[in-house]
Design a protein around this motif. Sequence first.
Motif, PDB file in Angstrom:
ATOM      1  N   PHE A  32       7.153 -12.762   7.030  1.00  0.00           N
ATOM      2  CA  PHE A  32       7.430 -12.089   5.767  1.00  0.00           C
ATOM      3  C   PHE A  32       6.467 -10.914   5.639  1.00  0.00           C
ATOM      4  O   PHE A  32       5.452 -10.841   6.341  1.00  0.00           O
ATOM      5  CB  PHE A  32       7.257 -13.063   4.600  1.00  0.00           C
ATOM      6  CG  PHE A  32       8.109 -14.292   4.718  1.00  0.00           C
ATOM      7  CD1 PHE A  32       9.359 -14.352   4.110  1.00  0.00           C
ATOM      8  CD2 PHE A  32       7.673 -15.398   5.450  1.00  0.00           C
ATOM      9  CE1 PHE A  32      10.147 -15.483   4.226  1.00  0.00           C
ATOM     10  CE2 PHE A  32       8.465 -16.538   5.569  1.00  0.00           C
ATOM     11  CZ  PHE A  32       9.712 -16.572   4.958  1.00  0.00           C
ATOM     12  N   TYR A  33       6.785  -9.999   4.716  1.00  0.00           N
ATOM     13  CA  TYR A  33       5.982  -8.787   4.578  1.00  0.00           C
ATOM     14  C   TYR A  33       5.751  -8.474   3.100  1.00  0.00           C
ATOM     15  O   TYR A  33       6.627  -8.672   2.259  1.00  0.00           O
ATOM     16  CB  TYR A  33       6.693  -7.589   5.224  1.00  0.00           C
ATOM     17  CG  TYR A  33       6.972  -7.774   6.696  1.00  0.00           C
ATOM     18  CD1 TYR A  33       6.049  -7.364   7.659  1.00  0.00           C
ATOM     19  CD2 TYR A  33       8.149  -8.373   7.124  1.00  0.00           C
ATOM     20  CE1 TYR A  33       6.298  -7.560   9.009  1.00  0.00           C
ATOM     21  CE2 TYR A  33       8.413  -8.572   8.470  1.00  0.00           C
ATOM     22  CZ  TYR A  33       7.482  -8.159   9.405  1.00  0.00           C
ATOM     23  OH  TYR A  33       7.732  -8.359  10.737  1.00  0.00           O
ATOM     24  N   VAL A  34       4.547  -7.972   2.809  1.00  0.00           N
ATOM     25  CA  VAL A  34       4.246  -7.432   1.491  1.00  0.00           C
ATOM     26  C   VAL A  34       3.390  -6.188   1.722  1.00  0.00           C
ATOM     27  O   VAL A  34       2.637  -6.115   2.691  1.00  0.00           O
ATOM     28  CB  VAL A  34       3.501  -8.466   0.608  1.00  0.00           C
ATOM     29  CG1 VAL A  34       2.127  -8.802   1.176  1.00  0.00           C
ATOM     30  CG2 VAL A  34       3.368  -7.956  -0.824  1.00  0.00           C
ATOM     31  N   ARG A  35       3.533  -5.226   0.844  1.00  0.00           N
ATOM     32  CA  ARG A  35       2.859  -3.944   1.063  1.00  0.00           C
ATOM     33  C   ARG A  35       1.662  -3.779   0.140  1.00  0.00           C
ATOM     34  O   ARG A  35       1.786  -3.923  -1.089  1.00  0.00           O
ATOM     35  CB  ARG A  35       3.850  -2.799   0.830  1.00  0.00           C
ATOM     36  CG  ARG A  35       3.309  -1.445   1.207  1.00  0.00           C
ATOM     37  CD  ARG A  35       4.463  -0.519   1.505  1.00  0.00           C
ATOM     38  NE  ARG A  35       4.031   0.842   1.721  1.00  0.00           N
ATOM     39  CZ  ARG A  35       4.798   1.783   2.243  1.00  0.00           C
ATOM     40  NH1 ARG A  35       6.035   1.502   2.591  1.00  0.00           N
ATOM     41  NH2 ARG A  35       4.353   3.011   2.403  1.00  0.00           N
ATOM     42  N   GLN A  36       0.526  -3.499   0.732  1.00  0.00           N
ATOM     43  CA  GLN A  36      -0.689  -3.193  -0.017  1.00  0.00           C
ATOM     44  C   GLN A  36      -0.660  -1.692  -0.312  1.00  0.00           C
ATOM     45  O   GLN A  36      -0.843  -0.876   0.595  1.00  0.00           O
ATOM     46  CB  GLN A  36      -1.937  -3.563   0.790  1.00  0.00           C
ATOM     47  CG  GLN A  36      -3.242  -3.372   0.044  1.00  0.00           C
ATOM     48  CD  GLN A  36      -4.457  -3.663   0.927  1.00  0.00           C
ATOM     49  OE1 GLN A  36      -4.358  -3.664   2.153  1.00  0.00           O
ATOM     50  NE2 GLN A  36      -5.596  -3.904   0.308  1.00  0.00           N
ATOM     51  N   LYS A  37      -0.416  -1.330  -1.544  1.00  0.00           N
ATOM     52  CA  LYS A  37      -0.149   0.076  -1.868  1.00  0.00           C
ATOM     53  C   LYS A  37      -1.387   0.952  -1.747  1.00  0.00           C
ATOM     54  O   LYS A  37      -1.284   2.138  -1.435  1.00  0.00           O
ATOM     55  CB  LYS A  37       0.453   0.168  -3.272  1.00  0.00           C
ATOM     56  CG  LYS A  37       1.817  -0.512  -3.362  1.00  0.00           C
ATOM     57  CD  LYS A  37       2.387  -0.462  -4.771  1.00  0.00           C
ATOM     58  CE  LYS A  37       3.730  -1.175  -4.818  1.00  0.00           C
ATOM     59  NZ  LYS A  37       4.299  -1.184  -6.184  1.00  0.00           N
ATOM     60  N   ARG A  38      -2.542   0.382  -2.024  1.00  0.00           N
ATOM     61  CA  ARG A  38      -3.807   1.103  -1.849  1.00  0.00           C
ATOM     62  C   ARG A  38      -4.763   0.197  -1.098  1.00  0.00           C
ATOM     63  O   ARG A  38      -4.849  -0.996  -1.387  1.00  0.00           O
ATOM     64  CB  ARG A  38      -4.417   1.493  -3.195  1.00  0.00           C
ATOM     65  CG  ARG A  38      -3.637   2.540  -3.962  1.00  0.00           C
ATOM     66  CD  ARG A  38      -4.320   2.822  -5.286  1.00  0.00           C
ATOM     67  NE  ARG A  38      -5.699   3.284  -5.097  1.00  0.00           N
ATOM     68  CZ  ARG A  38      -6.625   3.258  -6.052  1.00  0.00           C
ATOM     69  NH1 ARG A  38      -6.336   2.789  -7.259  1.00  0.00           N
ATOM     70  NH2 ARG A  38      -7.844   3.698  -5.810  1.00  0.00           N
ATOM     71  N   GLN A  39      -5.488   0.775  -0.146  1.00  0.00           N
ATOM     72  CA  GLN A  39      -6.439  -0.013   0.629  1.00  0.00           C
ATOM     73  C   GLN A  39      -7.714  -0.185  -0.183  1.00  0.00           C
ATOM     74  O   GLN A  39      -8.513   0.737  -0.306  1.00  0.00           O
ATOM     75  CB  GLN A  39      -6.733   0.671   1.959  1.00  0.00           C
ATOM     76  CG  GLN A  39      -5.546   0.643   2.909  1.00  0.00           C
ATOM     77  CD  GLN A  39      -5.899   1.178   4.259  1.00  0.00           C
ATOM     78  OE1 GLN A  39      -6.954   0.871   4.805  1.00  0.00           O
ATOM     79  NE2 GLN A  39      -5.022   1.985   4.821  1.00  0.00           N
TER      80      GLN A  39
END
Length: 291
Positions: free
Chosen positions: A102-109
């Motif tokens: 599965f995938y989730v996006r970290q919008k800011r590091q």
Amino acid sequence: MAEKSIRKALIPVAGFGTRLLPATKAQPKEMLPVVDTPAVQYVVEEALNSGVESLLFVTGRGKQAIENYFDYSVELEKELKDRGKLDLLQEVREVGDLIHIFYVRQKRQKGLGDAIWYGRQFIGDAPFAVLLADDIIDARIPCLAQMAEVYREFPGIVLAVEQVPRERVDQLGIIKGRKVKDRVFAVEDLVEKPDPAEAPSDLAIVGRYILTPSIFDSIEKTTPGKGGEIQLTDAMKNLIGRENVYAYQFEGTLYGVGDKLGFLKANIAYALKREDLGPPIREFIRECLDG
């Protein structure tokens, strides 16, 4: 009763890979090949071979190649089948069948702690693993499987550590611990980049963790540090005394493929292990040294 099996894992892959520029300008560092296999696949296979059933990648911008790699490639599979390259076809299909991903996006590091925070809904209330794709560990028994055995005997947070030269401790996260069993230490403190003369040990944290859901509450309460980043080390440190934290000195060889020297070492080491590549690589190395 606490869950004794580690069935879920997170792999944070949102980083820019600046230490491997310019190669990582247009390609995720995790997809750079160690011999003929992307570095991240070694880590995924370690999770799979350690009993993990579901895996969450915490991604960022420019990481679509990772998603594509672990997906099916209908066009490529048809081309290989039509050309009769059935051995390659099997290899390609096996990648897509490795594990539930599965995938989730970290919008800011905003640090490793923040990346793990993105996995809280995926994880739920069970213990889980975190594997950093920068660290490939060559071991007879997968490093995470070794750690899972430690967790079954010593429930709590389990950190993988390796012994490092004293002159390197000021570059790493170091544990202060009390030995409770061969290779197992009850952690009393975590010290980030200590002065070698003041370091509590020479055991450095590496990119393998078994964490409990309590880490999410600790991450939420952790103050951002340098660069506004939320560090996992700080969140774990805040749990010491409230939850059992252990360090395990794993058996195996670590290759830090997040920098150029470690990446080259891993390629040489894994090539030397191959029956088809080992002998000619050894001969080539001898020629280089003699020349």
